[in-house]
Design a protein around this motif. Structure first.
Motif, PDB file in Angstrom:
ATOM      1  N   GLN A  30       1.065  -1.365   0.283  1.00  0.00           N
ATOM      2  CA  GLN A  30      -0.541   0.170  -0.693  1.00  0.00           C
ATOM      3  C   GLN A  30       0.194   1.029   0.304  1.00  0.00           C
ATOM      4  O   GLN A  30       0.266   2.615  -0.590  1.00  0.00           O
ATOM      5  N   ARG A  33       2.288   1.447  -3.341  1.00  0.00           N
ATOM      6  CA  ARG A  33       1.115   1.928  -4.495  1.00  0.00           C
ATOM      7  C   ARG A  33       1.048   3.472  -4.397  1.00  0.00           C
ATOM      8  O   ARG A  33       0.883   4.845  -4.727  1.00  0.00           O
ATOM      9  N   GLN A  34       1.179   4.067  -2.875  1.00  0.00           N
ATOM     10  CA  GLN A  34       1.120   5.617  -2.957  1.00  0.00           C
ATOM     11  C   GLN A  34       2.247   6.600  -3.014  1.00  0.00           C
ATOM     12  O   GLN A  34       1.476   7.560  -3.596  1.00  0.00           O
TER      13      GLN A  34
END
Length: 628
Positions: A30, A33-34
């Motif tokens: 995550q 992806r950030q």
């Protein structure tokens, strides 16, 4: 330059691409992806300037996806260039400091970058500890990754289950057998028999060790003297007792046992006994025992036995490398075993030649003097002897030294091509003659004097009457710092061997038949060795090993902690890579210290480049200190 925000369909693909590079491979999906979602993608054409000092404070973190970008320093032209490759993040320092860059970054070919705004960088650092750690300690992060990769490459060997770098606190507690000094022998021996242990530690009322009695002591101290079993144990215990703290390592215990011929070492916390470690604990999984090998070398009565032991030293080094032992510990162990072998050879030859070793001291120079011997090492040694008539006594010492040098050669330690050996009259002197020679080098500083200083000034006594070397060590700690011209010449000499970068900032390797060779000694570790020696002599530091010198220099010069740590980490990575190369029987290299950069894995290639960059920054410090 053209730029876009990655389309939603590309986010997953870019995230997967990033996770092949540090620090993203350690981050949660995550958070990767950030990074991708918050970045914009930019394209730079060949020759286009990506960043330069005139652009003002840096507002974005750049990740190079494709192509090569070179950063060239403008304010310090001598600093050279650094080439960035896919996966590299830059300019970390300028972004975190909210300042302009000091280099001009130019695209060498078609380049694509992901550029994350500073606000998003700080937000991601708050969310992802691996990302924050990377930003704060970028160089050290790479070195940690490389150490892990090297260890994993040898994990198939049987010794991987227990690293000698582990602390003694990791060993299972044995509830060591202990007794008071007044305890009768009969009671102590009965407890040893009942517990089936090989030692009993004698402690005071605070549980602090005062002595030790082992099974091997009983025959000579109790049985043969026919002591009454009512005798207090204090009369036969070994004292003073060598102890270690629970924070010390298994290697510390191994070296202590080897040096003192011990099989058991009490372990303490705040001085109180908490455990005991035995040789069996340390090497239960090892085919070769450090203590056993040391004992065999010391008991050797002929050259053939020592030749076989020299082969086993290399086997043990390979095993320990597979176990995950790091460069400093491994080179110390190799040097220690080479010292023991040399000591045994000296004793053998002394008996044959009828010389008294208490009237002389055998000196180690160079890497052996610094306790940094690798596998492929030749001889650098000398002799200091006591004499009222040096010229009359020297021939006998030279004959003895020649026999030792030839025996070492037969054991696999080649004769020095530069003739830096005790069998050379220039290396066989009284203490007064050695001091005169050192003083001449310091005073004159001719090119040949500087070359000699780089070898001889790293001296360490290893056998014979060790105190004969003390005046020489004291002189080296005192005199060079008093002659600024000599220190300046040492600095010039250290800078003559530049960090191996091309003008574009790539590693400057030697291409041969599809291989990209780099000499890890002359173009790697030597850069740190020379810098550490220079600063140690200039500041009157007594430290001798490169690691100890770098640590002492960092403290003396008050450099930031991260910078000093990166010096040490870079040097030890290069040392470890040298050891691995020398122990690789399958490679086809031009020299014992040559690594084929093409064969390294991506992390190792990046860390190799980072190590050379750290060496170059250290040379820049020398320039600022001694060439202004």
């Amino acid at each position: 330059m053209a730029d876009t925000t990655p389309a939603a369909s590309l986010l997953d693909r870019l995230s997967i691409e990033l996770m092949r590079h540090p620090p993203f491979e350690q981050m949660q999906a995550q958070h990767v992806r950030q990074f991708v979602a918050g970045a914009r993608e930019a394209h730079y054409t060949p020759g286009e300037v990506v960043l330069e000092p005139g652009h003002g404070p840096v507002t974005e973190l750049y990740l190079l996806r494709q192509g090569h970008i070179t950063g060239r320093r403008g304010v310090a032209a001598l600093a050279g260039s650094l080439q960035y490759e896919p996966g590299d993040l830059f300019p970390v320092g300028a972004l975190l400091g909210a300042r302009p860059v000091t280099s001009t970054y130019t695209a060498n070919d078609d380049c694509y970058c992901l550029q994350l705004p500073a606000q998003a960088v700080h937000a991601l650092a708050r969310a992802s500890a691996p990302f924050a750690h990377f930003l704060e300690r970028r160089a050290l992060h790479f070195f940690e990754l490389a150490q892990q990769a090297m260890r994993q490459s040898y994990v198939s060997q049987a010794l991987h289950e227990q690293s000698l770098e582990a602390s003694l606190s990791t060993l299972p507690s044995k509830q060591p057998l202990a007794c008071q000094p007044h305890t009768p022998l009969q009671e102590a021996l009965a407890q040893m028999h009942e517990r089936r242990v090989g030692s009993v530690v004698v402690v005071d009322e605070r549980n602090m060790p005062q002595g030790i009695l082992t099974r091997h002591d009983i025959l000579g101290r109790v049985t043969l003297p026919a002591l009454p079993l009512a005798t207090p144990i204090v009369r036969v215990m070994s004292t003073p007792v060598h102890v270690l703290d629970s924070a010390d390592t298994l290697q510390d215990a191994a070296l202590l046992m080897s040096r003192h011929g011990m099989r058991h070492v009490p372990v303490c916390e705040r001085g109180a006994l908490v455990n005991i470690v035995s040789e069996r604990d340390l090497f239960a999984l090892q085919r070769l025992s450090l203590k056993g090998l040391t004992t065999r070398i010391r008991a050797a009565q002929d050259l053939l036995t020592l030749q076989r032991a020299a082969v086993d030293i290399r086997r043990l080094a390979r095993n320990l490398l597979g176990q995950g032992v790091q460069a400093r510990q491994l080179t110390e162990l190799i040097t220690h075993l080479n010292d023991v072998l040399t000591q045994s050879l000296l004793e053998l030859m002394a008996r044959e030649h009828g010389v008294d070793l208490q009237r002389a001291c055998w000196l180690a120079f160079g890497s052996e003097g610094r306790s940094e011997q690798t596998i492929a090492t030749d001889q650098d040694n000398g002799l200091v002897f006591v004499s009222d008539d040096a010229n009359a006594d020297r021939p006998a010492w030279l004959r003895f030294a020649r026999a030792v040098n030839e025996a070492l050669d037969a054991c696999g330690y080649p004769l020095c091509k530069g003739n830096v050996m005790a069998s050379n009259p220039e290396c066989c002197r009284t203490a007064e003659e050695w001091q005169e020679r050192f003083a001449h080098w310091i005073e004159h500083g001719a090119p040949e004097d500087l070359l000699a200083a780089s070898i001889y000034f790293d001296l360490r006594p290893i056998a014979g009457r060790l105190e004969l070397a003390r005046p020489l060590r004291d002189m080296l700690q005192r005199e060079p710092a008093r002659v600024p011209r000599f220190i300046k010449q040492l600095a010039d000499n250290a800078l003559a061997n530049r960090a191996p970068f091309t003008w574009l900032g790539a590693l400057d390797t030697r291409n041969h038949e599809g291989h990209e060779w780099l000499d890890l000694k002359m173009r790697g570790t030597a850069l740190f060795v020379d810098a550490a020696r220079l600063y140690a002599l200039a500041n009157g530091l007594d430290a001798l090993s490169t690691r100890a010198r770098l640590a002492a220099v960092a403290q003396a010069l008050r450099v930031p902690a991260g910078e000093g740590e990166s010096w040490i980490a870079a040097f030890e990575f290069l040392q470890m890579l040298r050891l691995r190369v020398q122990l690789d029987d399958t490679r086809d290299a031009a020299g014992a210290n040559d690594v084929d950069v093409v064969r390294l894995n991506p992390i190792e290639r990046r860390v190799l480049k980072e190590s050379v960059r750290v060496a170059r920054s250290l040379q820049q410090r020398i320039e600022l200190d001694y060439q202004r």
